[in-house]
Scaffold this active site. Structure first.
Site, mmCIF file in Angstrom:
data_model
loop_
_atom_site.group_PDB
_atom_site.id
_atom_site.type_symbol
_atom_site.label_atom_id
_atom_site.label_comp_id
_atom_site.label_asym_id
_atom_site.label_seq_id
_atom_site.Cartn_x
_atom_site.Cartn_y
_atom_site.Cartn_z
ATOM 1 N N GLY A 11 22.620 35.763 10.702
ATOM 2 C CA GLY A 11 22.681 36.338 9.360
ATOM 3 C C GLY A 11 23.845 37.303 9.192
ATOM 4 O O GLY A 11 24.623 37.532 10.126
ATOM 5 N N LEU A 59 16.457 41.610 14.144
ATOM 6 C CA LEU A 59 16.898 41.430 12.752
ATOM 7 C C LEU A 59 16.305 40.179 12.122
ATOM 8 O O LEU A 59 16.408 39.992 10.908
ATOM 9 C CB LEU A 59 18.436 41.321 12.694
ATOM 10 C CG LEU A 59 19.239 42.360 13.483
ATOM 11 C CD1 LEU A 59 20.731 42.143 13.267
ATOM 12 C CD2 LEU A 59 18.852 43.775 13.085
ATOM 13 N N ALA A 60 15.707 39.300 12.927
ATOM 14 C CA ALA A 60 15.185 38.035 12.380
ATOM 15 C C ALA A 60 14.102 38.350 11.354
ATOM 16 O O ALA A 60 13.166 39.089 11.636
ATOM 17 C CB ALA A 60 14.605 37.188 13.505
ATOM 18 N N SER A 104 12.945 48.128 5.943
ATOM 19 C CA SER A 104 13.526 47.999 4.604
ATOM 20 C C SER A 104 13.033 49.094 3.680
ATOM 21 O O SER A 104 11.876 49.536 3.769
ATOM 22 C CB SER A 104 13.113 46.649 4.024
ATOM 23 O OG SER A 104 13.324 46.629 2.630
ATOM 24 N N GLU A 106 12.072 48.536 0.910
ATOM 25 C CA GLU A 106 10.948 47.969 0.139
ATOM 26 C C GLU A 106 9.597 48.470 0.623
ATOM 27 O O GLU A 106 8.592 48.289 -0.053
ATOM 28 C CB GLU A 106 10.988 46.441 0.196
ATOM 29 C CG GLU A 106 12.075 45.861 -0.657
ATOM 30 C CD GLU A 106 11.537 45.076 -1.846
ATOM 31 O OE1 GLU A 106 10.332 44.849 -1.936
ATOM 32 O OE2 GLU A 106 12.366 44.702 -2.684
ATOM 33 N N TYR A 128 6.970 41.033 0.773
ATOM 34 C CA TYR A 128 8.080 41.359 1.665
ATOM 35 C C TYR A 128 7.963 42.822 2.134
ATOM 36 O O TYR A 128 8.036 43.114 3.326
ATOM 37 C CB TYR A 128 9.419 41.132 0.935
ATOM 38 C CG TYR A 128 10.590 41.582 1.764
ATOM 39 C CD1 TYR A 128 11.082 40.787 2.781
ATOM 40 C CD2 TYR A 128 11.193 42.820 1.548
ATOM 41 C CE1 TYR A 128 12.137 41.218 3.572
ATOM 42 C CE2 TYR A 128 12.238 43.252 2.325
ATOM 43 C CZ TYR A 128 12.710 42.451 3.332
ATOM 44 O OH TYR A 128 13.752 42.877 4.115
ATOM 45 N N ASN A 156 19.549 48.347 0.476
ATOM 46 C CA ASN A 156 20.342 47.121 0.286
ATOM 47 C C ASN A 156 21.737 47.291 0.876
ATOM 48 O O ASN A 156 22.373 48.333 0.659
ATOM 49 C CB ASN A 156 20.499 46.809 -1.211
ATOM 50 C CG ASN A 156 19.176 46.547 -1.896
ATOM 51 O OD1 ASN A 156 18.223 47.309 -1.717
ATOM 52 N ND2 ASN A 156 19.117 45.500 -2.677
ATOM 53 N N ARG A 162 27.194 38.215 2.685
ATOM 54 C CA ARG A 162 25.838 38.289 2.132
ATOM 55 C C ARG A 162 25.382 36.889 1.720
ATOM 56 O O ARG A 162 26.179 36.089 1.201
ATOM 57 C CB ARG A 162 25.877 39.215 0.914
ATOM 58 C CG ARG A 162 24.550 39.587 0.319
ATOM 59 C CD ARG A 162 23.648 40.203 1.302
ATOM 60 N NE ARG A 162 22.749 41.189 0.720
ATOM 61 C CZ ARG A 162 21.513 41.391 1.187
ATOM 62 N NH1 ARG A 162 21.038 40.670 2.194
ATOM 63 N NH2 ARG A 162 20.764 42.344 0.649
ATOM 64 N N GLY A 163 24.121 36.603 1.919
ATOM 65 C CA GLY A 163 23.573 35.304 1.509
ATOM 66 C C GLY A 163 23.692 35.096 0.004
ATOM 67 O O GLY A 163 23.656 36.066 -0.770
ATOM 68 N N THR A 168 24.313 40.498 -5.547
ATOM 69 C CA THR A 168 25.739 40.865 -5.518
ATOM 70 C C THR A 168 26.603 39.637 -5.236
ATOM 71 O O THR A 168 27.591 39.380 -5.923
ATOM 72 C CB THR A 168 26.029 41.925 -4.431
ATOM 73 O OG1 THR A 168 25.551 41.431 -3.177
ATOM 74 C CG2 THR A 168 25.380 43.259 -4.757
ATOM 75 N N GLU A 259 8.521 44.422 -9.393
ATOM 76 C CA GLU A 259 9.859 44.902 -9.019
ATOM 77 C C GLU A 259 9.753 46.329 -8.488
ATOM 78 O O GLU A 259 9.213 47.201 -9.153
ATOM 79 C CB GLU A 259 10.746 44.850 -10.271
ATOM 80 C CG GLU A 259 12.142 45.397 -10.146
ATOM 81 C CD GLU A 259 13.132 44.479 -9.444
ATOM 82 O OE1 GLU A 259 13.109 44.454 -8.211
ATOM 83 O OE2 GLU A 259 13.921 43.812 -10.131
HETATM 84 O O1 G4F Z 1 19.934 41.179 -4.266
HETATM 85 P P1 G4F Z 1 18.472 41.172 -4.412
HETATM 86 O O2 G4F Z 1 17.792 39.843 -4.391
HETATM 87 O O3 G4F Z 1 17.915 42.140 -3.284
HETATM 88 P P2 G4F Z 1 16.509 42.905 -3.098
HETATM 89 O O4 G4F Z 1 15.387 42.158 -3.697
HETATM 90 O O5 G4F Z 1 16.697 44.313 -3.569
HETATM 91 O O6 G4F Z 1 16.309 42.870 -1.515
HETATM 92 C C1 G4F Z 1 17.323 43.213 -0.625
HETATM 93 O O7 G4F Z 1 17.261 44.577 -0.336
HETATM 94 C C2 G4F Z 1 16.106 45.019 0.345
HETATM 95 C C3 G4F Z 1 16.247 46.502 0.605
HETATM 96 O O8 G4F Z 1 15.803 47.217 -0.515
HETATM 97 C C4 G4F Z 1 15.980 44.254 1.635
HETATM 98 F F1 G4F Z 1 14.900 44.692 2.298
HETATM 99 C C5 G4F Z 1 15.906 42.779 1.361
HETATM 100 O O9 G4F Z 1 15.840 42.067 2.577
HETATM 101 C C6 G4F Z 1 17.154 42.396 0.635
HETATM 102 O O10 G4F Z 1 18.251 42.622 1.497
HETATM 103 O O11 G4F Z 1 18.051 41.887 -5.776
HETATM 104 C C7 G4F Z 1 18.587 43.131 -6.153
HETATM 105 C C8 G4F Z 1 18.169 43.450 -7.579
HETATM 106 C C9 G4F Z 1 16.661 43.277 -7.826
HETATM 107 O O12 G4F Z 1 16.244 44.363 -8.614
HETATM 108 C C10 G4F Z 1 16.567 42.001 -8.637
HETATM 109 O O13 G4F Z 1 15.455 41.935 -9.493
HETATM 110 O O14 G4F Z 1 18.802 42.546 -8.467
HETATM 111 C C11 G4F Z 1 17.857 42.096 -9.421
HETATM 112 N N1 G4F Z 1 18.314 40.822 -9.986
HETATM 113 C C12 G4F Z 1 18.609 40.628 -11.284
HETATM 114 N N2 G4F Z 1 19.002 39.348 -11.482
HETATM 115 C C13 G4F Z 1 18.506 39.673 -9.309
HETATM 116 C C14 G4F Z 1 18.946 38.739 -10.266
HETATM 117 N N3 G4F Z 1 18.371 39.355 -8.013
HETATM 118 C C15 G4F Z 1 18.669 38.088 -7.613
HETATM 119 N N4 G4F Z 1 18.568 37.764 -6.309
HETATM 120 N N5 G4F Z 1 19.095 37.130 -8.535
HETATM 121 C C16 G4F Z 1 19.234 37.420 -9.855
HETATM 122 O O15 G4F Z 1 19.606 36.553 -10.656
#
Ligand code: G4F
Length: 295
Positions: A11, A59-60, A104, A106, A128, A156, A162-163, A168, A259
Site C-alpha cells: 500500500g 499496516l495491513a 486511525s 476514525e 471501520y 488522513n 494514494r489509492g 484526494t 460520516e
Molecule cells: O478520502 P476518504 O475516502 O477518506 P476517509 O474516509 O476520511 O478515510 C481515510 O482516513 C482515515 C483517517 O481518518 C483512515 F483511517 C482511512 O483508512 C482512510 O485513509 O474521504 C475523505 C472525505 C470523507 O468525508 C468523505 O465523505 O471525503 C468525503 N468525500 C466526498 N466525496 C468523498 C467523496 N470521499 C470519497 N472517497 N469519494 C468521494 O466522492
C-alpha cells in the site's frame, strides 16, 4: 543490520516505509497477502518465525471506509482479528520484537473534544472505526502484558501513491482527465466534509520514530488543520489552470450515512517525545498530487 517486517507493504504507507527503512540500512521483509494473510494465525506465526524481525509494522488493513458496506465481516476480520493474530504470533515467537500498529482517527467518531489527543475516548461511528478502535485496545492490552506495542493514531494522509478510491486522489486524477479532454465531470459526495489531511511520507517517519522511543505508547500523528473536500477541488483545478465550476457535480449516492466529524488531531505528544512534526503543507501536497496526475 536490523530486520523490519511490514504487513501491508504494497500500500501507500508500506511502500514509503520500506523505502525509508532500506535507506536506514534495514533488511525489510515485506510478505504479500498470499504469503502472510493476517487473518490466518498459523500463517502469521510461520512468517514471524522465519523472519525473526526486530521491528514489525502492522499496516495491513481494509482501509477504505466504504468497503465496510460491502463486507463488514471481512473488515473486522482483517483489521481486528488480524491484529490479534499478529500480537499472538509475536508473543509466542518473537516476544522481544517491537510492534507498531497503524490506528486511525476514525476511532474518535464525532468527538466533542477538538482537537483530539491520545486521551480522547474512542467512540467510532463506522465499522471501520470500530475495527481500528478494537485493535488499538488489543495493542494497549498487549503492552500491559509486556509486549513493546505502539500505536499511531493516524489522521488522513495522502500522496501521489494514494489509492484511487480516496477523495484526494480521485479529485487529482479527474482534474488530469478533464485537462486532457478524456472526462467532463467529476461526481463527489459531501464537498463540505472536512478532514485533517497530511503527507504520507511524514507519517511513515512517525511510525519509525514511535519504535525508536524507549517506551511503547500511543501517538497521534496529525497536522492540526482542517480543510474541506471543496478546498481540495479548488487547489487541484487551479493547479491545472481549470475552473472547477461547470465540472463538479454533487451526487447524493456518494454521501455517507455515518460520516465522522471534527476529526482534527493534536500531535503535540509526538512533537514533544519523538521530535516529529508534519513538514508538508496541505496546498503543496494537493499541488504535487495534481502535477503527478497531469504528468
Ligand atoms: O478520502 P476518504 O475516502 O477518506 P476517509 O474516509 O476520511 O478515510 C481515510 O482516513 C482515515 C483517517 O481518518 C483512515 F483511517 C482511512 O483508512 C482512510 O485513509 O474521504 C475523505 C472525505 C470523507 O468525508 C468523505 O465523505 O471525503 C468525503 N468525500 C466526498 N466525496 C468523498 C467523496 N470521499 C470519497 N472517497 N469519494 C468521494 O466522492
Amino acid at each position: 543490520m536490523p530486520c523490519a517486517f511490514i504487513t501491508g507493504a504494497a500500500g501507500q504507507d508500506g511502500s514509503y516505509l520500506a523505502e525509508l527503512l532500506r535507506g536506514k540500512k534495514y533488511e525489510v521483509i515485506a510478505p504479500g497477502r498470499a504469503e502472510c494473510d493476517v487473518t490466518d494465525a498459523a500463517a502469521v506465526g510461520r512468517a514471524l518465525r522465519a523472519a525473526a524481525p526486530d521491528e514489525v509494522y502492522h499496516l495491513a488493513a481494509v482501509s477504505h471506509v466504504g468497503q465496510a458496506a460491502q463486507d463488514p465481516a471481512a473488515m473486522l476480520a482483517v483489521n481486528f482479528q488480524g491484529t490479534v493474530n499478529l500480537i499472538h504470533g509475536l508473543r509466542e515467537d518473537c516476544p522481544r520484537a517491537r510492534l507498531f500498529f497503524a490506528s486511525s482517527s476514525e476511532v474518535f467518531g464525532r468527538p466533542d473534544q477538538v482537537p483530539q489527543n491520545e486521551e480522547t475516548p474512542f467512540a467510532p461511528v463506522t465499522i471501520y472505526g470500530e475495527s481500528k478502535a478494537r485493535a488499538t485496545l488489543a495493542i494497549r492490552q498487549a503492552r500491559a502484558d509486556g509486549l513493546f506495542a505502539a500505536s499511531g493514531i493516524l489522521y488522513n494522509h495522502e500522496s501521489p501513491r494514494r489509492g484511487e478510491v480516496f477523495v484526494t486522489r480521485k479529485i487529482c486524477r479527474a482534474v488530469a482527465a478533464i485537462k486532457a479532454g478524456r472526462q467532463q465531470d467529476l461526481s463527489l459526495g459531501d464537498t463540505t466534509a472536512r478532514r485533517d489531511w497530511g503527507d504520507a511520507r511524514d507519517y511513515v517517519l512517525g511510525m519509525w520514530l514511535a519504535l525508536q522511543h524507549p517506551q511503547p505508547e500511543d501517538f497521534v500523528f496529525a497536522t492540526g488543520e482542517l480543510h474541506s473536500v471543496q478546498d481540495v477541488v479548488e487547489i487541484a483545478f487551479a493547479t491545472a489552470q481549470l475552473d472547477w465550476r461547470g465540472h463538479v457535480r454533487v451526487d447524493a449516492s456518494l454521501m455517507r450515512p455515518a460520516e465522522p466529524a471534527r476529526l482534527v488531531g493534536d500531535a503535540s505528544k509526538a512533537r514533544r517525545l519523538l521530535g516529529w512534526s508534519p513538514r508538508a503543507s496541505f496546498r503543496s501536497l494537493i499541488e504535487e498530487m495534481t502535477r503527478a496526475e497531469l504528468a
